[in-house]
Design a protein around this motif. Structure first.
Motif, PDB file in Angstrom:
ATOM      1  N   GLY A   1       6.328   8.490   6.803  1.00 47.48           N
ATOM      2  CA  GLY A   1       5.147   9.199   6.315  1.00 47.48           C
ATOM      3  C   GLY A   1       4.012   8.295   5.901  1.00 47.48           C
ATOM      4  N   ALA A   2       4.221   6.981   5.937  1.00 46.31           N
ATOM      5  CA  ALA A   2       3.178   6.044   5.510  1.00 46.31           C
ATOM      6  C   ALA A   2       2.051   5.975   6.534  1.00 46.31           C
ATOM      7  CB  ALA A   2       3.785   4.665   5.297  1.00 46.31           C
ATOM      8  N   ILE A   3       0.848   5.699   6.042  1.00 51.77           N
ATOM      9  CA  ILE A   3      -0.302   5.477   6.906  1.00 51.77           C
ATOM     10  C   ILE A   3      -0.301   4.000   7.295  1.00 51.77           C
ATOM     11  CG2 ILE A   3      -2.785   5.705   7.158  1.00 51.77           C
ATOM     12  CD1 ILE A   3      -1.260   8.323   6.693  1.00 51.77           C
ATOM     13  N   VAL A   4      -0.336   3.715   8.593  1.00 52.37           N
ATOM     14  CA  VAL A   4      -0.209   2.347   9.073  1.00 52.37           C
ATOM     15  C   VAL A   4      -1.415   1.957   9.918  1.00 52.37           C
ATOM     16  CG1 VAL A   4       2.308   2.448   9.019  1.00 52.37           C
ATOM     17  CG2 VAL A   4       1.097   3.088  11.114  1.00 52.37           C
ATOM     18  N   LYS A   5      -1.596   0.632  10.052  1.00 48.30           N
ATOM     19  CA  LYS A   5      -2.671   0.076  10.867  1.00 48.30           C
ATOM     20  C   LYS A   5      -2.079  -0.551  12.127  1.00 48.30           C
ATOM     21  CE  LYS A   5      -6.167   0.936   8.127  1.00 48.30           C
ATOM     22  NZ  LYS A   5      -7.275   1.828   8.555  1.00 48.30           N
ATOM     23  N   LYS A   6      -2.896  -0.645  13.153  1.00 46.28           N
ATOM     24  CA  LYS A   6      -2.446  -1.217  14.416  1.00 46.28           C
ATOM     25  C   LYS A   6      -1.918  -2.637  14.210  1.00 46.28           C
ATOM     26  CE  LYS A   6      -3.867  -2.186  19.159  1.00 46.28           C
ATOM     27  NZ  LYS A   6      -4.960  -2.161  20.155  1.00 46.28           N
ATOM     28  N   ASP A   7      -0.786  -2.943  14.851  1.00 47.34           N
ATOM     29  CA  ASP A   7      -0.107  -4.244  14.814  1.00 47.34           C
ATOM     30  C   ASP A   7       0.541  -4.548  13.466  1.00 47.34           C
ATOM     31  OD1 ASP A   7      -0.722  -4.810  17.474  1.00 47.34           O
ATOM     32  OD2 ASP A   7      -2.650  -5.692  16.942  1.00 47.34           O
ATOM     33  N   GLN A   8       0.556  -3.592  12.561  1.00 51.62           N
ATOM     34  CA  GLN A   8       1.223  -3.812  11.276  1.00 51.62           C
ATOM     35  C   GLN A   8       2.733  -3.853  11.481  1.00 51.62           C
ATOM     36  OE1 GLN A   8       0.201  -0.940   8.247  1.00 51.62           O
ATOM     37  NE2 GLN A   8       2.028  -1.401   7.026  1.00 51.62           N
ATOM     38  N   PRO A   9       3.433  -4.878  10.955  1.00 52.47           N
ATOM     39  CA  PRO A   9       4.896  -4.923  11.077  1.00 52.47           C
ATOM     40  C   PRO A   9       5.527  -3.743  10.339  1.00 52.47           C
ATOM     41  CG  PRO A   9       4.013  -7.069  10.462  1.00 52.47           C
ATOM     42  CD  PRO A   9       2.892  -6.088  10.303  1.00 52.47           C
TER      43      PRO A   9
END
Length: 428
Positions: A104-112
């Motif tokens: 459910g977390a909001i993530v950014k591109k290329d984030q591990p």
């Protein structure tokens, strides 16, 4: 014991024996009555239209055929879905070593997001790196040897050119001395002969140098190709290690996370997905009845949070499962805000325009009878009638043949009337 007969004068007249009547004479009136009742029942059934079903009036729904405007649409229930979904798959299998984010977390591109461990792969990559380094060293040594050979040939060419220039100058000087009688003829001829020999050697060295240069260029091109391949293999090996760290393929929300520390995941396993947050679409399951009539580009109206939004059919999945098929719809114009993935939506899918038609209220009768027959009322009796029905929407069915305006039809379920010819409606 004495036997008596009617003619025996010893038997009084009042005690005369009466013979017992046959059985058929005693029961034939009852059999005749039963046969009469059976014949009457058969006659009534034939005269009245066949098999009869009696049902209370309040247990059926009656619809009246009428002319009106038919709006060709299908009402379906859909859900809000992300416009783009990228799945997190494992390029390399391994054991889940670390989970860096929560579902459910909001993530950014290329984030591990997830780190896998694969000791076997790491050892293989290390061995491949060492082997690749060795081969690259050999390639480099070969290239240096070719370069040294080129320099040696170049040096030989320079030396012979220099010798030719020196001999040419000496012969020019000797010629002047010979003409002035200051140099012996033998010496002059010897220098000329030496120059001729050196010129032949120069020509042979030049030819050899040209051939060797062509071979050297071919070998260098092969070495370059080999070097590129080795670098590619080395990069692939390093990327296989890098692939043990699962990264976000785009900005969005991580959902459906399926990974726990210590779990073993095979190559190609799906560990979760990242859904777009700024763009949405609608997905809906449509009754297979409409499969041949739903096409991409058709318009639809969806009701979300009390407001209508326009959409178009973006994709039709023709596989039928459990009597329905799937469609994707893209919003056109205003896009809803404040919605979430999986939110239920009522969708009005336009299949055609509005036309004037003969209409019969929709009901369960259509599914039960297949749209080929109905029970038409005449007073309190409904008889089976063959009909031809066309398009339908949640409110009406289009009548093509078999009925006229004002006809009253049972539109409730026919599940109990499948083998019935006539339905008698009884007052409660």
């Amino acid at each position: 014991m004495r036997n008596f007969s009617e003619d025996d004068p010893a038997v009084p007249a009042m005690d005369r024996v009466i013979a017992k009547a046959p059985s058929w004479r005693r029961y034939w009136p009852y059999g005749a009555a039963a046969a009469a009742v059976l014949l009457a029942g058969i006659w009534l059934m034939i005269a009245g239209g066949g098999r009869v079903y009696r049902v209370s009036m309040d247990q059926v729904t009656i619809g009246t055929v009428a002319s009106g405007a038919f709006e060709d649409f299908a009402a379906v229930r859909g859900t809000v879905a992300p416009f783009i979904t990228n799945y997190l798959t494992t390029d390399q299998g391994g054991t889940v070593k670390q989970i860096l984010v929560e579902d459910g977390a909001i993530v950014k591109k290329d984030q591990p997001l997830i780190v896998l461990a694969n000791p076997t792969l790491q050892l293989e990559v290390a061995a491949r790196e060492a082997d690749t380094a060795r081969q690259m060293s050999e390639v480099e040594n070969t290239r240096l040897q070719l370069e040294q050979t080129r320099l040696d040939h170049q040096k030989s060419l320079f030396e012979i050119d220099h010798e030719v220039e020196s001999l040419t100058a000496d012969i020019a000087r000797d010629k002047r001395l010979f003409e002035a009688k200051a140099l012996a003829s033998a010496t002059y001829e010897k220098d000329k002969s030496k120059l001729a020999y050196v010129l032949k050697v120069q020509s042979a060295i030049q030819v050899s140098h040209g051939k060797m240069e062509g071979i050297r260029r071919e070998q260098l091109a092969q070495l370059k190709t080999t070097l590129v391949r080795l670098n590619t293999n080395l990069e692939a090996a390093r990327q296989s290690i890098e692939a043990l760290t699962i990264r976000a393929p785009m900005d969005g929300q991580l959902t459906a996370l399926d990974a726990l520390a210590g779990q073993s995941k095979p190559q190609g396993a799906v560990l979760g997905q990242v859904d777009s947050l700024d763009r949405f679409k609608l997905t809906a399951q449509v009754d297979e009845f409409y499969l041949g009539r739903v096409r991409t580009g058709q318009q639809a109206i969806s009701s979300i949070n009390g407001r209508d939004y326009k959409a178009t059919v973006a994709k039709v999945y023709t596989q039928v499962s459990n009597g329905t098929f799937k469609v994707d719809l893209a919003f056109t114009g205003a896009v809803p805000t404040g919605v979430h993935n999986g939110q239920a939506v009522e969708i009005k899918l336009q299949l055609g325009g509005t036309t004037k038609a003969l209409l019969l209220p929709s009901g369960p009768f259509y599914q039960d009878g297949g749209g080929t027959w109905v029970f038409l009322l005449d007073g309190k009796t409904a008889k089976r009638r063959a009909v031809k029905l066309g398009r339908r929407n949640p409110e009406f069915v289009e009548v093509l043949e078999g009925l006229k305006p004002g006809d009253r039809v049972i539109v409730s379920s026919y599940s109990a009337y499948q083998n019935i010819d006539r339905v008698e409606l009884e007052s409660k």
